[in-house]
Motif scaffolding. Structure first.
Motif, PDB file in Angstrom:
ATOM      1  N   ALA A 260       0.817  -1.219   0.000  1.00 41.60           N
ATOM      2  CA  ALA A 260       0.000   0.000   0.000  1.00 41.60           C
ATOM      3  C   ALA A 260       0.842   1.257   0.000  1.00 41.60           C
ATOM      4  CB  ALA A 260      -0.941   0.000   1.205  1.00 41.60           C
ATOM      5  N   ASN A 261       2.070   1.158   0.510  1.00 45.14           N
ATOM      6  CA  ASN A 261       2.925   2.338   0.605  1.00 45.14           C
ATOM      7  C   ASN A 261       3.892   2.485  -0.564  1.00 45.14           C
ATOM      8  OD1 ASN A 261       1.794   3.195   3.097  1.00 45.14           O
ATOM      9  ND2 ASN A 261       2.939   1.554   4.123  1.00 45.14           N
ATOM     10  N   ALA A 262       3.790   1.610  -1.560  1.00 46.38           N
ATOM     11  CA  ALA A 262       4.538   1.797  -2.809  1.00 46.38           C
ATOM     12  C   ALA A 262       3.751   2.808  -3.636  1.00 46.38           C
ATOM     13  CB  ALA A 262       4.701   0.478  -3.545  1.00 46.38           C
ATOM     14  N   GLN A 263       3.909   4.090  -3.293  1.00 44.56           N
ATOM     15  CA  GLN A 263       2.965   5.102  -3.732  1.00 44.56           C
ATOM     16  C   GLN A 263       3.094   5.502  -5.190  1.00 44.56           C
ATOM     17  OE1 GLN A 263       0.360   6.281  -2.368  1.00 44.56           O
ATOM     18  NE2 GLN A 263       0.532   5.727  -0.229  1.00 44.56           N
ATOM     19  N   MET A 264       4.297   5.678  -5.688  1.00 39.89           N
ATOM     20  CA  MET A 264       4.458   6.222  -7.032  1.00 39.89           C
ATOM     21  C   MET A 264       5.371   5.336  -7.862  1.00 39.89           C
ATOM     22  SD  MET A 264       4.956  10.318  -6.271  1.00 39.89           S
ATOM     23  CE  MET A 264       4.134  10.845  -7.778  1.00 39.89           C
ATOM     24  N   ILE A 265       4.918   4.967  -9.047  1.00 42.20           N
ATOM     25  CA  ILE A 265       5.798   4.312 -10.012  1.00 42.20           C
ATOM     26  C   ILE A 265       6.641   5.384 -10.684  1.00 42.20           C
ATOM     27  CG2 ILE A 265       5.924   2.968 -12.148  1.00 42.20           C
ATOM     28  CD1 ILE A 265       3.341   1.628 -11.402  1.00 42.20           C
ATOM     29  N   VAL A 266       7.970   5.209 -10.643  1.00 38.93           N
ATOM     30  CA  VAL A 266       8.850   6.211 -11.245  1.00 38.93           C
ATOM     31  C   VAL A 266       9.701   5.651 -12.376  1.00 38.93           C
ATOM     32  CG1 VAL A 266       8.948   7.817  -9.313  1.00 38.93           C
ATOM     33  CG2 VAL A 266      10.474   5.844  -9.340  1.00 38.93           C
TER      34      VAL A 266
END
Length: 342
Positions: A260-266
């Protein structure tokens, strides 16, 4: 002839840049539809207040909304006559996309190789998504198998040399992002960057059965016009092929349970649509932690993750068979970097 039959393999030229129609202004409507189509609930993309507490002016649009929008623009010129979308590499999200931004796409042909059957070939393109100010918000390489329409001499094969992984030093962290005051309770899970061990595998537990209508709505939403997704007569088996991006978004949303805390794909290091997905398949997902990296942003770390989507009947964490081929239940194998609170 005023209609557009789409490009075939023999129509591409190495080094040419294709400017794709049609620019698209995004709004909260795309966010609402995205969250309706997929069980997406990342806090940073759901709440302006949560995003502001993390140093951003408001909640940006989901990273995969940007990807699907940029990708969809390319379909009429790149993959309208595709047999299959084969893979991705060197993908980077370069700037957040906000409601009100207008995105357009352009692609440069960086590789060509005719298949031995002489009936199709593989085209490699580097695509950039640009906003209304001409700023790049996203770039990636993909390669597609495209039909030939007429007998032509095979071009000199050129296969680009691509990075297997986007270096952590090349990741773009949005300006102002600060996870020092991150609210784990509101985000939904307590797990920090340091809680994930290299090699750890996470079963995301939940599943979603793919519906024909939802897939076609999603594919139209992104203005993806590839014939295999809509025309049931285009394939010999009479089935509409589910857009691979639909599977990516389903798997990404399912990964909330455990990430859940893997917030942003970069960054998108690589990816393969291993087997086709059709309506009626139930998609589940699991992840593997491949690497960790620090960033210069306060409280922000990066995790390199393998996201695998499978359908019903898959064995837990099974990816390839003894011959090294993807198992038939594997739909997607995606390698990406995500930003996580430290």
């Amino acid at each position: 002839m005023k209609t557009n039959p789409g490009r075939f393999f023999e129509d591409y030229r190495l080094g040419e840049t294709i400017v794709h129609a049609v620019p698209r202004t995004l709004s909260g409507g795309e966010r609402a539809l995205y969250h309706a189509l997929y069980p997406a609930r990342g806090a940073l993309y759901s709440s302006d207040d949560f995003a502001r507490a993390c140093g951003l002016p408001a909640a940006p649009l989901d990273d995969l909304i940007a990807f699907h929008t940029v990708f969809g623009k390319t379909v009429p010129d790149i993959s309208l006559n595709a047999v299959a979308n084969l893979g991705y590499a060197e993908g980077r999200w370069l700037a957040p996309v906000w409601p009100g931004d207008t995105l357009r796409s352009e692609s440069t042909v960086i590789g060509l190789k005719e298949n031995s059957n002489g009936k199709s070939g593989v085209v490699w393109v580097r695509t950039r998504g640009l906003n209304q100010r001409g700023e790049a918000v996203l770039e990636y390489v993909r390669w597609v198998m495209v039909r030939k329409n007429r007998a032509t001499p095979a071009p000199e094969p050129v296969v680009p040399d691509l990075q297997s992984v986007v270096p952590a030093t090349a990741l773009t962290v949005p300006a102002g992002l600060d996870f020092r005051n991150y609210d784990f309770t509101l985000a939904g899970e307590p797990h920090r960057w340091g809680d994930y061990a290299l090699g750890e595998k996470i079963d995301h537990v939940d599943g979603v059965t793919v519906e024909e209508a939802e897939h076609m709505l999603a594919t139209r939403l992104w203005q993806n016009t590839a014939k295999v997704h809509f025309d049931a007569t285009f394939r010999e088996d009479g089935k509409r092929l589910i857009y691979g991006g639909h599977v990516i978004s389903l798997a990404r949303a399912l990964s909330f349970n455990g990430l859940a805390n893997a917030q942003m794909i970069v960054a998108l290091n690589g990816g393969a649509h291993a087997n086709p997905c059709f309506a009626g398949d139930t998609v589940k997902a699991w992840s593997e932690v491949l690497d960790r990296a620090e960033t210069a942003a306060p409280g922000v770390g990066a995790l390199r993750l393998r996201l695998v989507a499978v359908k019903q009947g898959a064995e837990p964490f099974a990816l390839r068979d003894e011959a090294g081929k993807y198992r038939p239940e594997v739909l997607l194998d995606l390698d990406y970097w995500a930003l996580v609170p430290r």
